[in-house]
Motif scaffolding. Structure first.
Motif, short mmCIF file in Angstrom:
data_model
loop_
_atom_site.label_atom_id
_atom_site.label_comp_id
_atom_site.label_asym_id
_atom_site.label_seq_id
_atom_site.Cartn_x
_atom_site.Cartn_y
_atom_site.Cartn_z
N LEU A 113 0.85 -1.19 0.00
CA LEU A 113 0.00 0.00 0.00
C LEU A 113 0.89 1.24 0.00
N VAL A 114 0.93 1.93 -1.13
CA VAL A 114 1.84 3.06 -1.31
C VAL A 114 1.08 4.31 -1.74
N TYR A 115 1.66 5.45 -1.42
CA TYR A 115 1.04 6.72 -1.81
C TYR A 115 1.37 7.04 -3.26
N ARG A 116 0.35 7.62 -3.94
CA ARG A 116 0.50 7.98 -5.34
C ARG A 116 0.07 9.42 -5.57
N ARG A 117 0.58 9.98 -6.63
CA ARG A 117 0.25 11.34 -7.04
C ARG A 117 -0.67 11.26 -8.26
N ALA A 118 -1.85 11.85 -8.17
CA ALA A 118 -2.82 11.79 -9.26
C ALA A 118 -3.14 13.19 -9.75
N ALA A 119 -3.05 13.37 -11.06
CA ALA A 119 -3.32 14.68 -11.66
C ALA A 119 -4.59 14.66 -12.52
N ASP A 120 -5.27 13.51 -12.56
CA ASP A 120 -6.51 13.42 -13.34
C ASP A 120 -7.46 12.45 -12.64
N ARG A 121 -8.71 12.42 -13.10
CA ARG A 121 -9.72 11.61 -12.43
C ARG A 121 -9.48 10.12 -12.56
N SER A 122 -8.94 9.69 -13.67
CA SER A 122 -8.67 8.27 -13.86
C SER A 122 -7.67 7.77 -12.83
N SER A 123 -6.59 8.53 -12.62
CA SER A 123 -5.58 8.15 -11.62
C SER A 123 -6.15 8.28 -10.22
N ARG A 124 -6.96 9.30 -10.01
CA ARG A 124 -7.57 9.49 -8.69
C ARG A 124 -8.50 8.35 -8.32
N ASP A 125 -9.25 7.85 -9.29
CA ASP A 125 -10.22 6.79 -9.02
C ASP A 125 -9.55 5.52 -8.49
N SER A 126 -8.29 5.30 -8.86
CA SER A 126 -7.56 4.11 -8.38
C SER A 126 -7.22 4.23 -6.90
N LEU A 127 -7.44 5.40 -6.30
CA LEU A 127 -7.12 5.63 -4.90
C LEU A 127 -8.35 5.52 -4.00
N CYS A 128 -9.52 5.31 -4.61
CA CYS A 128 -10.77 5.25 -3.84
C CYS A 128 -10.87 3.95 -3.05
N GLY A 129 -11.69 3.98 -2.01
CA GLY A 129 -11.92 2.78 -1.20
C GLY A 129 -10.99 2.70 -0.01
N SER A 130 -11.47 2.12 1.08
CA SER A 130 -10.67 1.98 2.29
C SER A 130 -9.68 0.83 2.17
N LYS A 131 -8.51 1.01 2.77
CA LYS A 131 -7.50 -0.04 2.81
C LYS A 131 -7.01 -0.15 4.25
N TYR A 132 -7.26 -1.28 4.87
CA TYR A 132 -7.00 -1.41 6.29
C TYR A 132 -5.60 -1.96 6.57
N VAL A 133 -4.60 -1.25 6.06
CA VAL A 133 -3.19 -1.59 6.27
C VAL A 133 -2.41 -0.29 6.37
N GLN A 134 -1.35 -0.26 7.15
CA GLN A 134 -0.53 0.95 7.21
C GLN A 134 0.12 1.19 5.85
N SER A 135 0.03 2.41 5.36
CA SER A 135 0.54 2.74 4.03
C SER A 135 1.96 3.28 4.09
N ASP A 136 2.65 3.17 2.94
CA ASP A 136 4.01 3.69 2.80
C ASP A 136 3.91 5.07 2.14
N LEU A 137 4.28 6.11 2.87
CA LEU A 137 4.15 7.47 2.36
C LEU A 137 5.20 7.82 1.32
N GLY A 138 6.28 7.06 1.27
CA GLY A 138 7.35 7.37 0.32
C GLY A 138 7.84 8.79 0.52
N ASP A 139 8.00 9.54 -0.56
CA ASP A 139 8.45 10.93 -0.44
C ASP A 139 7.34 11.91 -0.81
N CYS A 140 6.07 11.50 -0.55
CA CYS A 140 4.96 12.35 -0.99
C CYS A 140 4.94 13.69 -0.26
N TYR A 141 5.43 13.76 0.98
CA TYR A 141 5.49 15.05 1.68
C TYR A 141 6.35 16.03 0.89
N VAL A 142 7.48 15.54 0.40
CA VAL A 142 8.40 16.38 -0.37
C VAL A 142 7.74 16.82 -1.68
#
Length: 224
Positions: A113-142
């Motif tokens: 479970l990793v964080y992603r950057r989405a700039a359009d609705r198609s990419s955003r839709d892949s992020l929908c739904g709950s995931k009950y696991v701790q996620s990896d933030l990677g370098d998304c803060y940066v």
């Protein structure tokens, strides 16, 4: 940070990415949760990691209590692929309509479970739904800090701890274009436990899992 108790660390990575000497790495413990580990040879004891930690700067909120609203998306199609009334879609649409960027988490090809950057609705839709696991933030803060500096609107969805870590990391930055969505969280299960569960399922069925969903998506009631 070297002696921080695990009960006072959520693994938000704010300290890791704030360190100017790259002296902090996130290391997985025996239970599969990641905590900061300091490289003594790189650390110059500047104390920035303590100053940026949302747990050490936590203050009692003085924000007045606002009225609470319950809501859900009007679209049945959105509701069918959502687990929280489709509000992530509604809020992120607001940002995408401003040509902004959305950050959320999704499973990669190895079901991490990793964080992603989405700039359009198609990419955003892949992020929908709950995931009950701790996620990896990677370098998304940066990445978020850079997007805000570039004048983009940003939407970030995560646990309250992750949102607090982001806000702390962005101290001093212009956050007027940032929308954070904090989930109601009761704690996160271990990624290691989830990996072991998938391995068990693969072995039991003698086949590799190619898709995973936390729950079936029943068709919602008709909206008047």
């Amino acid at each position: 940070m070297k002696s921080i108790e695990k009960t006072k660390c959520c693994g938000c990575t704010a300290c890791q990415h704030a360190c100017p000497h790259n002296a902090i790495k996130m290391k997985e413990d025996e239970q599969g949760f990641k905590y900061p580990e300091i490289d003594a040879l790189r650390c110059n004891h500047c104390g920035l990691c303590r100053e940026i930690c949302p747990f050490t700067i936590l203050k009692k909120s003085v924000t007045p209590h606002y009225q609470v609203y319950a809501a859900r998306h009007k679209s049945e199609e959105v509701l069918e692929h959502s687990s929280s009334g489709g509000m992530f879609t509604a809020f992120s649409d607001y940002v995408l309509n401003k040509e902004g960027i959305v950050y959320g988490c999704g499973y990669d090809s190895d079901f991490r479970l990793v964080y992603r950057r989405a700039a359009d609705r198609s990419s955003r839709d892949s992020l929908c739904g709950s995931k009950y696991v701790q996620s990896d933030l990677g370098d998304c803060y940066v990445q978020i800090k850079k997007d805000l500096k570039d004048g983009k609107h940003v939407c970030f969805i995560g646990t309250p701890c992750q949102c607090a870590g982001l806000q702390s990391f962005l101290t001093g930055a212009d956050t007027s274009r940032l929308v954070t969505i904090a989930l109601i969280c009761h704690g996160v299960p271990s990624p290691k436990l989830f990996r072991e569960y998938l391995e068990y399922c693969n072995g039991k069925r003698k086949a590799k899992i190619i898709n995973y969903s936390n729950f079936p998506h029943p068709k919602p009631d008709k909206i008047p």
